[in-house]
Design an enzyme around this catalytic site. Sequence first.
Site, PDB file in Angstrom:
ATOM      1  N   SER A 262       0.847  -1.197   0.000  1.00 22.43           N
ATOM      2  CA  SER A 262       0.000   0.000   0.000  1.00 22.43           C
ATOM      3  C   SER A 262       0.880   1.243   0.000  1.00 22.43           C
ATOM      4  O   SER A 262       2.091   1.161   0.209  1.00 22.43           O
ATOM      5  CB  SER A 262      -0.894   0.005   1.239  1.00 22.43           C
ATOM      6  OG  SER A 262      -0.121   0.331   2.383  1.00 22.43           O
ATOM      7  N   LYS A 263       0.218   2.361  -0.228  1.00 20.41           N
ATOM      8  CA  LYS A 263       0.938   3.625  -0.236  1.00 20.41           C
ATOM      9  C   LYS A 263       1.598   3.879   1.119  1.00 20.41           C
ATOM     10  O   LYS A 263       2.675   4.458   1.204  1.00 20.41           O
ATOM     11  CB  LYS A 263      -0.046   4.755  -0.557  1.00 20.41           C
ATOM     12  CG  LYS A 263       0.614   6.109  -0.625  1.00 20.41           C
ATOM     13  CD  LYS A 263      -0.335   7.155  -1.152  1.00 20.41           C
ATOM     14  CE  LYS A 263      -0.258   8.458  -0.359  1.00 20.41           C
ATOM     15  NZ  LYS A 263       1.047   8.828   0.123  1.00 20.41           N
ATOM     16  N   ARG A 264       0.929   3.404   2.169  1.00 18.23           N
ATOM     17  CA  ARG A 264       1.490   3.611   3.508  1.00 18.23           C
ATOM     18  C   ARG A 264       2.843   2.908   3.696  1.00 18.23           C
ATOM     19  O   ARG A 264       3.695   3.394   4.407  1.00 18.23           O
ATOM     20  CB  ARG A 264       0.497   3.165   4.588  1.00 18.23           C
ATOM     21  CG  ARG A 264      -0.133   4.361   5.291  1.00 18.23           C
ATOM     22  CD  ARG A 264      -1.157   3.939   6.307  1.00 18.23           C
ATOM     23  NE  ARG A 264      -2.315   3.337   5.658  1.00 18.23           N
ATOM     24  CZ  ARG A 264      -2.900   2.217   6.061  1.00 18.23           C
ATOM     25  NH1 ARG A 264      -2.419   1.563   7.108  1.00 18.23           N
ATOM     26  NH2 ARG A 264      -3.961   1.751   5.445  1.00 18.23           N
TER      27      ARG A 264
END
Length: 505
Positions: A262-264
């Site tokens: 994910s972007k996180r």
Amino acid sequence: MTERKVRVRFAPSPTGALHIGGVRTALYNYLFARRHGGDFVFRIEDTDSHRFVPGAEEYIIESFRWLGIQFDEGVSFGGEYGPYRQSERREIYKEYIEKLLANGKAYIAFDTPEELESKRNEIQNFQYDARTRMQMRNSLTLSKEETDRLIEDGEQYVVRFRIDPGEEVHVNDMIRGDVMIKSDILDDKVLYKSADELPTYHLANIIDDHLMEITHVIRGEEWLPSAPLHVLLYRAFGWEATMPQFAHLPLLLKPEGKGKLSKRDGDRLGFPVFPLEWKDPKTGEISTGFRESGYFPEAVINFLALLGWNPGTDQELFSLDELVAAFDITRCSKAGAKFDFQKGIWFNHEYILRKSDAEIAGLFAPIVANNGVDETLERVTQVVSMMKDRVNFVKELWPLCSFFFIPPTEYDEKTVKKRWKPDSAKVMSELVEVLSGIQDFTVEGQEHVVMAWVEQQGYKLGDVMNAFRLALVGIGKGPGMFDISAFLGKEETLKRLHKAIDTLK
Ligand code: GLU
């Protein structure tokens, strides 16, 4: 039946920045198309107007332009199967909805969100399907007159796909083989909404694949659960004979291996997950991209190509053409691929080494100029040839190389303590004399004379060179000493020596 020309498509929804997984999907489609002499189509799936994000389409196009992945037809590229933006194909979809309604494969449902909600409360795990559809408010339970009247009155409705239970639905996947599910678990999916007069993703997707004569659907694993429904839709239209073959690519996983990337993860570990920088139009939040982080497009492509596919050999470095030649979709793995971003950095380093000094210098020269240094491209190229094997990104060159262009204004304290001995000032003064007398200030020219002097004086070579380095560089690192002094030239070398002697004595 004659062999159909291979046609594949990349069909993103313009809902924001293109995730790096989407880039990989497009890359594999591109490689497959080129490998088989086929066409690569760019379609925009924008039937969900609530999720539309301005600028996303342009962003996607710019991403592939940067990466050098070319489409043959589609939005902004033209072609004979257009329009390629689904929001411009409303009339086409309506025609096919009518066909499904006419042959009884679909029906009209009027249930309001409240009615659906109350059914969900009443029946555990409620699903709109063969078991429940006859309890609902739809064209199967209402009379024809009633149905027509409600439509006439402008009541909102949806069209649902009528799925027959008791069937085994087979998806023939090029990567996963035969994937079978029972039709009983499927619900009567909504295919069309009167509210916005648009089909849902599933219907628009398969109608367009059919009309655009797509032969192979290569997409992310997240679409595998939709595939049986798509197979049934093909059948409902009588299009089995030209149904595309499917390939569902493995998920991209977190670098640690567990869970979806994910972007996180990127924010947490400091790597981009988007091809280009993206500014969220709503929040104004900026996310960095591979381009802005200093990656070469070739490195990104090479890195992504090996995330979920392997050539069956040890070869790791591939140009795009080599990938095309080697690509075999059946060599994709079923298991998810860890997003090993360190490997991505390694690829960038390899591409720095493979690129000519002149090319890297072309990228480094503007950075040098921005730091207020006026140097010829030839001199910048010399520095690049000495230093490029030490960096992963061009932007890392300046901090390592600035001393070539700007004399040190201070000397690293630790290095001074360690390397500047009580007699260093005296020895460096002698070195000034020795260097002054050298006519041929090339690496060899200096080496020859300086070595002879060190030997004759009985000095320790390491001590001399360390002090010399400190004087010229300001720290204890850098390439070969005579490479540095030859580059600086006699005058500048002597100047720096004088300054160090004055400052450090
Ligand atoms: N619009 C879908 C997406 O955003 C396309 C999925 C497919 O390739 O069928 O990925």
